[in-house]
Structure formats: structure tokens, C-alpha cells
Design an enzyme around this catalytic site. Structure first.
Site, mmCIF file in Angstrom:
data_model
loop_
_atom_site.group_PDB
_atom_site.id
_atom_site.type_symbol
_atom_site.label_atom_id
_atom_site.label_comp_id
_atom_site.label_asym_id
_atom_site.label_seq_id
_atom_site.Cartn_x
_atom_site.Cartn_y
_atom_site.Cartn_z
ATOM 1 N N ASP A 243 35.914 35.517 46.963
ATOM 2 C CA ASP A 243 37.211 35.468 47.634
ATOM 3 C C ASP A 243 38.129 36.582 47.131
ATOM 4 O O ASP A 243 38.217 36.813 45.916
ATOM 5 C CB ASP A 243 37.853 34.106 47.330
ATOM 6 C CG ASP A 243 39.178 33.910 48.015
ATOM 7 O OD1 ASP A 243 39.173 33.769 49.238
ATOM 8 O OD2 ASP A 243 40.217 33.901 47.326
ATOM 9 N N GLU A 305 34.382 39.186 50.287
ATOM 10 C CA GLU A 305 35.460 39.163 51.285
ATOM 11 C C GLU A 305 36.146 40.523 51.212
ATOM 12 O O GLU A 305 37.137 40.716 50.527
ATOM 13 C CB GLU A 305 36.469 38.049 50.997
ATOM 14 C CG GLU A 305 37.409 37.881 52.181
ATOM 15 C CD GLU A 305 38.739 37.214 51.857
ATOM 16 O OE1 GLU A 305 39.459 36.882 52.810
ATOM 17 O OE2 GLU A 305 39.076 37.050 50.672
#
Ligand code: GLC
Length: 587
Positions: A243, A305
Site C-alpha cells: 500500500d 500500489e
């Protein structure tokens, strides 16, 4: 729409104006001799993730098993047969760790446990074991840029300037009384600095105030995070989606960001983000992380990401020609291209084939942060045809495919209609310009019963989309032309047809601005052609010249739109209905 995409899509749009370098070049297939075979492809020696379909599950919204209106782990376990039948190789589960749920799990207060609303570690182990029986791997979401402000590390860090955890976060004095250290903004609105009266200093948060950034310049932070990754690897997870990984470091000199013209959706001045993301130091961490996960067997994988402005930047996240960072940083050039333009798609797909040093592309069109594709690319008339075409691009190119729950039934984006309904805090801060991300997070639509079969409780955490009586798994299973059956067909072809499974890729008919075409060639020379009509008009194209050779026809493997029923096509006159796509094997 997720603000990060707005700004980067803008940059991507500008870059798209640059000339495309190498149209029609052959693919840079990367061989991986000696690797163990994937369950999906008994004949392939590649690592499993090279051909995988990875399915993102937003756990709050997939399946509720305990009637609280929120999805949970036992709900996911119950739906594993569905995922196996769809043809999924791995699931990435958005965060399920204990969390105050300010950012619905992306604010973690304990990295090595399960939030009680999702279940227990025993439920998690059972899910992994049951998934394994079905050859489905489980990927965790690793949120390492920030913790929750309720994490014990932050509570300690905030308590005094001399606490041993003080330097685990980014603390600074204001530049004047009542003024934050600099002009940096949070992606989620307003200053990225929060004053803490306990010690009279500010802490940095790129996301919500309740998500203080960890200080990756402190080696203890890296050690703690790697230990956390090992905890899950030891439990059998197949890898991680990293993330906000481009944000791990920020410029330690704290110079102001450049102020740009205009204001953003939160009313703040537009600013560059070059001192807050993409700092070169992050690549050292990625290399160490890759070395660490490579000590585990079975090809554990790192997915990034990585909202990046260009293919050059993307290549760095693989480690370029060294292939020593992430195996699969997400390529947003294709799936978040701002408009349906065959030339732009060709350009970006071709970049992924030719400009990432033979690494494996990862395409993605949808996730829990952005409106679903029909809202971004649909024209209101041909939405289903457009979504089928995008699925063709996702599954029939050479890319690893990352899809989002509900895409396979064409779930809509259902935005809140008033500020009072909004659950995602950015939708409250930014209303009405920014409505938040609730729209793409609504409960999975399984059937036409109460709460669409997501829960037996009619009061679900977000409302079920109003079209659930017709748009659901049960109904679509029975309709041969449904989105669900199109997905199943494409995923099965990708698995079983050698050219689509592991073939090289060559763009065809490169000057055509209406139809995007390419071929895939299997190791033993079988050629499959794919053509996608990017317009609302029927198109007829010829691929005979581009393919060469004596063949005049191709057997239809899959065709969306009006060409069903035909078993072969004439390579000199391939007809495509509006937004239709065709996959055919050259005879
Ligand atoms: C990532 C997640 C997003 C989250 C943010 C902060 O962008 O995908 O949902 O809000 O990180 O953790």
C-alpha cells in the site's frame, strides 16, 4: 473520484501526447527456466504470478457470515468455490487487521492480528488452507507507510520527545507559532501536518490525520515491518500488495512543495508532490524486501500500489534490467488511461511490452479507490460492450491480470446522494466535489434476495446497489451473454489456450485509430489474434497482411457483441460490432 488518480491521470494524459516509440515491436518475454510449474498451467515452467488472475476482495463488502452487515473472513471462505469456478489464481484481501476503521482498515493498530469484526487468526488460517485446496493463493495488504494513531507505537511516540519510539514517526517543530513546518498537503485534504499539544511538535500524515507516517529513515521501522511481513509469510500467504509504497520516504530537508495554479477538490492550492513521494531511497528498501521474500519457497510475490507518471518510472520499481525489486508494480498507464482511445491504449500496452526490461506487466482497471470502469469509460449506451472489451484487454494481453470483486458481474458505481450518507471521510471533507469511495465499495451482489445475498441482515454497512435484482451472480450465471460468462470464458481461454496463456505478443495494424489489434503466438507457433473496436460504429478490418502466411481464416474462440454464432472469420474482412471484441485462432 480518488484524487490521486485525477492528478496522475492528468500527467498520464500529458505524457500520452508524446510520440510512441516502438509500435509493432515483438514482446519482451522473459523466460524463467527452472521455476516450479503453476497449477494454472501444467505445461508452463513460469512462476505462478506471471499468468495469474488476481482478484481483489474488499472484505467489508464481499460476504457477511455473522449477520452484522459487514463482510468477514468466514464469508470469503464460503465463497471460495465461486472464485475457483471463475478461474481466480489468487485473492488480495484489503486490510483485515485490528483497526479503528477510520480508513476502513488502512489505519492499522495491530499488524499481527485480525480485527474481530472480520474474524480471528484461526479463521484466517482456515481461509488460507481452504483456498489452497482450490489452488487459490492469498495475498495480504501491507500498509507500511503509516499506522493508526491508536497503534501502541504512535501512542508511545506521541507521549514525549525522549520516548524510544519518538523517532519512529516524522516529528518537526512548526516554522512559526501556529504554523506547520511547511506547505505539504495530505492527499486526503489540507495540511499534512498535525499539531500535538503534548510535546508542541507536528507529526506528518500523507493520508488522514489518524494515519501518522512512519519514519522509514529509522532502521528500527524497517526491521519491525520486515518482521511483520515474515509473520504472514510464515502463515502461508503468497505475497503482498504494498500500500502507498511510493510514499514511504519524504524529503528530509522539508522544503516547500511547488505551488501550482488552481485549487484541488478540498479547496487547497494545487501543489506538486515531488518531495512527498517517489524518493530514490525507497528503492533500497524494495531491494532488501525482495531479497527477504525470495528466501521463501513457492514464488512469493510483491505487488506495488504504484501510481506513477510514466513507464520510465514504472520500470524503476521492477529494478529495471536487474529485476530485483517488485515482481508486479501496478501499471496505471493502461487501466487508468483517461479516455477510450485505441492509439493511447496501443501506445501504453506497447510500452509495457517493450520498455520495462522484459519484466512482467500488471494491468488493472478497477480497485477500491476509483469509480468502476463503466463510470469512467461508459457512454451510457454501450457500457456492457465497453466493459467486455476492457476485460478482453485485461485477460488476452500478456499482462498479469488484477481485477476487483464485482467487475465480473458489472457492478455499478453507486455514489452517495447526500453528505449524510457518506462513510468514506474524504467524501465528507470534500463534499460535493469529492464524494469519496463508497460508490465502488458496495456489497457484492450474489442473488436477488435480501441484501443481494451479501448478508441476511438488510442493514448492510453500505447500501446494496439498486440494480441488484438483475445484476447478480445467480442471474448472470444463467445468461450466456452475461458479463459473468464473458469473464469466465476469457479467463478459461487465458488458462488453457497456449498462445493466450504464455504466448509472445505483437501489436498489429498499428495505424488504426478505431480498432486495437494484437496477436499472441504460442511456443509451438500457433497464432491467436485479438481485435477490439474502440468506437460506437461497426468496423471491418483486415489482419491478413499483418499476420502474413497463407491462412485466410481464423476460428472464433470468443466474440462479444453481434458476432456470436459465427465459428470462423475471414482475416481480410473481420467485422466488429460497436465496442465489440474478438479472439480467434488462425487456422
Ligand atoms: C492506498 C489505499 C487506500 C488508502 C490509502 C491510505 O491508496 O488503496 O484505500 O486510503 O492507501 O492507506
Amino acid at each position: 473520484m480518488y484524487v490521486r488518480i485525477v492528478s496522475l491521470a492528468f500527467i498520464a494524459g500529458l505524457l500520452a501526447l508524446l510520440p510512441s516509440s516502438a509500435q509493432n515491436a515483438p514482446s519482451g518475454m522473459m523466460g524463467s527456466p527452472g521455476k516450479s510449474a503453476s497449477h494454472a498451467a501444467p505445461h508452463s515452467t513460469d512462476p505462478w504470478w506471471k499468468h495469474a488472475v488476481i482478484y481483489e476482495i474488499y472484505p467489508r463488502s464481499f460476504q457477511d457470515s455473522n449477520r452484522d452487515g459487514v463482510g468477514d473472513l468466514n464469508g470469503i471462505t464460503r465463497r471460495l468455490d465461486y472464485l475457483r469456478d471463475l478461474g481466480v489464481d489468487a485473492i488480495w484481501i484489503a486490510p483485515i487487521y485490528p483497526s479503528p476503521q477510520v480508513d476502513f482498515g488502512y489505519d492499522i493498530s495491530d499488524y499481527q492480528n485480525i480485527d474481530p469484526q472480520y474474524g480471528t487468526l484461526a479463521d484466517f488460517d482456515r481461509l488460507v488452507a481452504q483456498a489452497k485446496k482450490r489452488n487459490i493463493r492469498v495475498l495480504m495488504d501491507a500498509v507500511m507507510n503509516h499506522t493508526s494513531d491508536k497503534h501502541p507505537w504512535f501512542i508511545e511516540s506521541e507521549s514525549s520527545k525522549t520516548n524510544p519510539k519518538r523517532n519512529w514517526y516524522v516529528w518537526r517543530d512548526g516554522r512559526a507559532p501556529g504554523e506547520p513546518p511547511n506547505n505539504w498537503l495530505s492527499l486526503f485534504g489540507h495540511s499534512a501536518w498535525q499539531f500535538s499539544p503534548r510535546t508542541g511538535q507536528y507529526y506528518y500524515h500523507y493520508f488522514y490525520i489518524q494515519q501518522p507516517d512512519l519514519n522509514w529513515r529509522n532502521p528500527q521501522v524497517e526491521a519491525a515491518m520486515f518482521q511483520m511481513l515474515r509473520f504472514w509469510l510464515d502463515r502461508g500467504v503468497a505475497g503482498f500488495r504494498l500500500d502507498a509504497v511510493i510514499n514511504l520516504f519524504e524529503d528530509s530537508s522539508l522544503q516547500d512543495e511547488e505551488v501550482l495554479p488552481g485549487t484541488n477538490k478540498f479547496g487547497d492550492p494545487n501543489e506538486s508532490t515531488s518531495r512527498q513521494e517517489g524518493l530514490p531511497e525507497v528503492h533500497d528498501v524494495m531491494r532488501r524486501m525482495r531479497s527477504m521474500i525470495d528466501t521463501y519457497p513457492d514464488h512469493r510475490v510483491l505487488i506495488g500500489e504504484t501510481y506513477l507518471p510514466s513507464v520510465e518510472e514504472l520500470d524503476k520499481w521492477y529494478g529495471g534490467a536487474k529485476h530485483n525489486e517488485l515482481q508486479l508494480p501496478m501499471d496505471i498507464q493502461v487501466g487508468f488511461e483517461p479516455k477510450l482511445d485505441a492509439n493511447e491504449f496501443r501506445h501504453h500496452i506497447n510500452d509495457a511490452e517493450t520498455r520495462i526490461d522484459g519484466n512482467q506487466p500488471l494491468f488493472v482497471f478497477d480497485n477500491h479507490d476509483n469509480p468502476r470502469t463503466a463510470s469512467r469509460y461508459g457512454d451510457g449506451i454501450h457500457n456492457a460492450a465497453i466493459d467486455k472489451m476492457l476485460a478482453t484487454i485485461l485477460f488476452a494481453t500478456r499482462s498479469t491480470a488484477l481485477m476487483y470483486y464485482g467487475d465480473e458481474i458489472e457492478m455499478p458505481t453507486t455514489e452517495p446522494t447526500s453528505k449524510e450518507q457518506v462513510k468514506d471521510p474524504i467524501g465528507i471533507t470534500g463534499w460535493p466535489n469529492e464524494k469519496g469511495r463508497d460508490g465502488e465499495r458496495t456489497p457484492m451482489q450474489w442473488n436477488s434476495l435480501v441484501a443481494a445475498g451479501f448478508s441476511t441482515n438488510p442493514h448492510t454497512w453500505l447500501p446494496v446497489a439498486p440494480d441488484y435484482k438483475t445484476v447478480n451472480v445467480q442471474m448472470e450465471s444463467k445468461d450466456p451473454d452475461s458479463m459473468l460468462n464473458w469473464y469466465k470464458k476469457l479467463i478459461a481461454l487465458r488458462r488453457h489456450n497456449p498462445a493466450l496463456h504464455e504466448g509472445t505478443m505483437t501489436m498489429l495494424d498499428g495505424a488504426n485509430s478505431q480498432v486495437l489489434s494484437w496477436s499472441r503466438t504460442s511456443p509451438n507457433g500457433r497464432v491467436v489474434i485479438v481485435a477490439c473496436n474502440f468506437t460506437a460504429d461497426p468496423q471491418v478490418i483486415s489482419l491478413q497482411g499483418a499476420i502474413g502466411g497463407p491462412a485466410k481464416t481464423a476460428n472464433v474462440l470468443a466474440a462479444s457483441g453481434g458476432s456470436q454464432g459465427k465459428s470462423f472469420v475471414d482475416l481480410n474482412a473481420i467485422s466488429l460490432p460497436p465496442y465489440g471484441s474478438l479472439i480467434a485462432e488462425v487456422k
